[in-house]
Design an enzyme around this catalytic site. Structure first.
Site, short mmCIF file in Angstrom:
data_model
loop_
_atom_site.label_atom_id
_atom_site.label_comp_id
_atom_site.label_asym_id
_atom_site.label_seq_id
_atom_site.Cartn_x
_atom_site.Cartn_y
_atom_site.Cartn_z
N PHE A 77 40.35 39.22 37.22
CA PHE A 77 40.27 39.71 38.77
C PHE A 77 41.50 39.42 39.12
O PHE A 77 42.30 38.55 39.31
CB PHE A 77 39.38 38.84 39.47
CG PHE A 77 39.34 39.51 40.97
CD1 PHE A 77 38.80 40.41 41.39
CD2 PHE A 77 40.17 38.87 41.86
CE1 PHE A 77 38.64 40.96 42.81
CE2 PHE A 77 40.20 39.34 43.30
CZ PHE A 77 39.32 40.60 43.54
N ASP A 98 49.04 35.35 36.51
CA ASP A 98 48.35 35.54 37.85
C ASP A 98 47.67 33.99 38.19
O ASP A 98 46.88 33.78 37.58
CB ASP A 98 47.41 36.50 38.00
CG ASP A 98 46.54 36.56 39.29
OD1 ASP A 98 46.92 35.69 40.17
OD2 ASP A 98 45.92 37.40 39.44
N LYS A 148 47.00 32.46 47.41
CA LYS A 148 46.06 31.82 48.23
C LYS A 148 46.80 30.49 48.88
O LYS A 148 46.70 30.34 49.94
CB LYS A 148 44.94 31.38 47.19
CG LYS A 148 44.27 32.78 47.22
CD LYS A 148 42.81 32.70 46.40
CE LYS A 148 41.82 34.01 46.32
NZ LYS A 148 41.96 34.58 45.13
C1 LIG Z 1 42.01 36.15 45.12
C2 LIG Z 1 42.54 36.66 43.94
C3 LIG Z 1 43.76 37.99 44.01
C4 LIG Z 1 43.59 38.80 45.22
O1 LIG Z 1 44.06 37.94 46.26
P1 LIG Z 1 43.94 38.81 47.64
O2 LIG Z 1 44.87 37.64 48.49
O3 LIG Z 1 42.43 38.81 48.14
O4 LIG Z 1 44.51 40.29 47.59
C5 LIG Z 1 44.17 38.10 42.87
N1 LIG Z 1 44.21 37.26 41.69
C6 LIG Z 1 43.50 36.22 41.79
C7 LIG Z 1 43.40 35.50 40.48
C8 LIG Z 1 42.78 35.72 42.73
O5 LIG Z 1 42.07 34.73 42.84
#
Ligand SMILES: *Cc1c(COP(=O)(O)O)cnc(C)c1O
Length: 406
Positions: free
Chosen positions: A139, A226, A255
């Site tokens: 994701f 990521d 986050k």
């Molecule tokens: C939440 C998340 C995203 C997206 O972040 P947003 O701030 O919601 O755009 C991307 N990569 C990972 C691993 C995530 O957990």
């Protein structure tokens, strides 16, 4: 169940676009890992806004710093130098061993920047059709490029045509990856979550990460990790890849970095840090003084209060309590994760637990990948609160698994 608990009712929102399946409560204020709803009910927060509120709610030192900043400058634009950007970038580089940071406002924006870096890295080498290796169950966000990189058909459905240039392989499968590299000479980067979050708390194996680092060095590829969800101390290290003793070339963050204030960053090592130059990328809000101050204070408080150790200790206790409480229960599969990034795998879809946790256990959790209960509490979690989460969750899961299928 007392009278008050029977009054859960969803507030009506005729003017808000209905893009979320929401629980029937609205939260009004919080203190540490406790939050209260508008009806006065108190909850134990084991989700912290999906790994966002690193310092919990209403942290006195963060609140004082943000109040101070709001009274000075909230936003200026990137037409001017923003000294707090350099301060936060320097700290992120010190903690990661990388060299330069770009600032944006969210996780998907950080990943968009990473994808642009990977493509331009290719173009700079004469590759006009660059491709990026991504993984099953990944994701990376919900913009067109990041949903195309995401490995979840539900996220992509209805939004085709997808952005091309992604090659998908299974996680932790080195032969499949080597095969993809052999078949596609246009690949310029390997892009993955160090620990998949939305995909169900699936860690990339340490050896797999080391193999990826080696392959990227051998083939002149960018290793892009990521860490939007698993970074910023969540696993007990500043960044989850540090457990494997490797460094990425590109690391998107978001986050937990602002402990609730929207922020994103892509932190790069020497091979990637100069790929984007003036005019190649930008954002109006990115790197604004308020978000930068939130990042600087979050990292300083984490360091001063030993929150990496706390994540490791409390996470260990919570995992052990869940394992002990659920061992042998039919339908319970395993507890996974590092530090305070924990998934409880069940053998069946368990979305119903979300509402049950709120209404019957006053507990905020998440369910992801259909059958994984996900816990991402604030890194200030106390030992008593770790025990409390397990004491509320274990009976709930047992009751759920014992109930006949609906
Ligand atoms: C939440 C998340 C995203 C997206 O972040 P947003 O701030 O919601 O755009 C991307 N990569 C990972 C691993 C995530 O957990």
């Amino acid at each position: 169940m007392n009278a008050q608990e029977s009054t859960f009712a969803a507030p009506t929102e005729p003017h808000v676009m209905q893009t979320y399946g929401r629980l029937p409560i609205a939260l009004s204020h919080g203190e540490g890992c406790q939050v209260w709803d508008t009806a006065g009910r108190r909850y134990l927060d084991a989700l912290s806004g999906i790994a966002v509120n690193t310092l919990g709610h209403n942290h006195p030192r963060l609140v004082a710093a943000l109040r101070d900043q709001v009274g000075k400058l909230i936003h200026t634009s990137n037409y001017y130098h923003v000294p707090l950007q350099e301060q936060l970038a320097a700290k992120l580089c010190e903690l990661s061993g990388l060299t330069n940071a770009f600032f944006c406002n969210s996780g998907l924006e950080a990943n968009e920047a990473a994808i642009k870096i990977a493509r331009k890295f290719g173009h700079d080498r004469g590759n006009t059709n660059p491709a990026i290796v991504v993984f099953e169950k990944a994701f990376h966000g919900r913009s067109l490029a990041t949903l195309s990189a995401t490995g979840n058909p539900k996220v992509q459905a209805g939004f085709g045509p997808l952005v091309p240039g992604f090659v998908r392989v299974p996680l932790n499968n080195l032969p499949a990856l080597e095969e993809a590299l052999a078949q596609n000479p246009n690949i310029t980067a390997i892009f993955l979550e160090t620990i998949q979050g939305e995909g169900g708390i699936n860690p990339a194996h340490m050896q797999f990460l080391k193999d990826l680092r080696r392959l990227c060095d051998q083939h002149d590829l960018l290793l892009m990790l990521d860490e939007v969800q698993c970074g910023i101390g969540r696993t007990g290290k500043w960044f989850a890849h540090q457990w494997a003793g490797i460094q990425p070339d590109v690391m998107p963050l978001a986050k937990g970095l602002g402990s609730g204030v929207p922020i994103g960053s892509v932190v790069c090592g020497p091979r990637a840090a100069k790929v984007l130059g003036p005019g190649n990328h930008g954002t109006t809000f990115g790197g604004n003084p308020l978000a930068m101050r939130a990042g600087v204070e979050t990292l300083a408080i984490m360091e001063a209060d030993g929150l990496l150790d706390n994540a490791t200790q409390r996470g260990g206790e919570l995992k052990a309590a869940l394992e002990a409480g659920l061992a042998g229960v039919p339908g319970f599969v395993e507890v996974r994760g590092y530090g305070l990034m924990i998934g409880v795998q069940l053998d069946r879809p368990c979305g119903a637990l979300l509402t049950q946790a709120v209404e019957e256990a006053q507990l905020l959790i998440s369910v992801t990948a259909d059958s994984v209960v996900r816990l991402l509490p604030a890194l200030i979690l106390t030992r008593e609160e770790a025990t409390d989460i397990a004491n509320r969750l274990v009976p709930l899961i047992k009751r759920f698994l014992a109930a006949p299928a609906p």
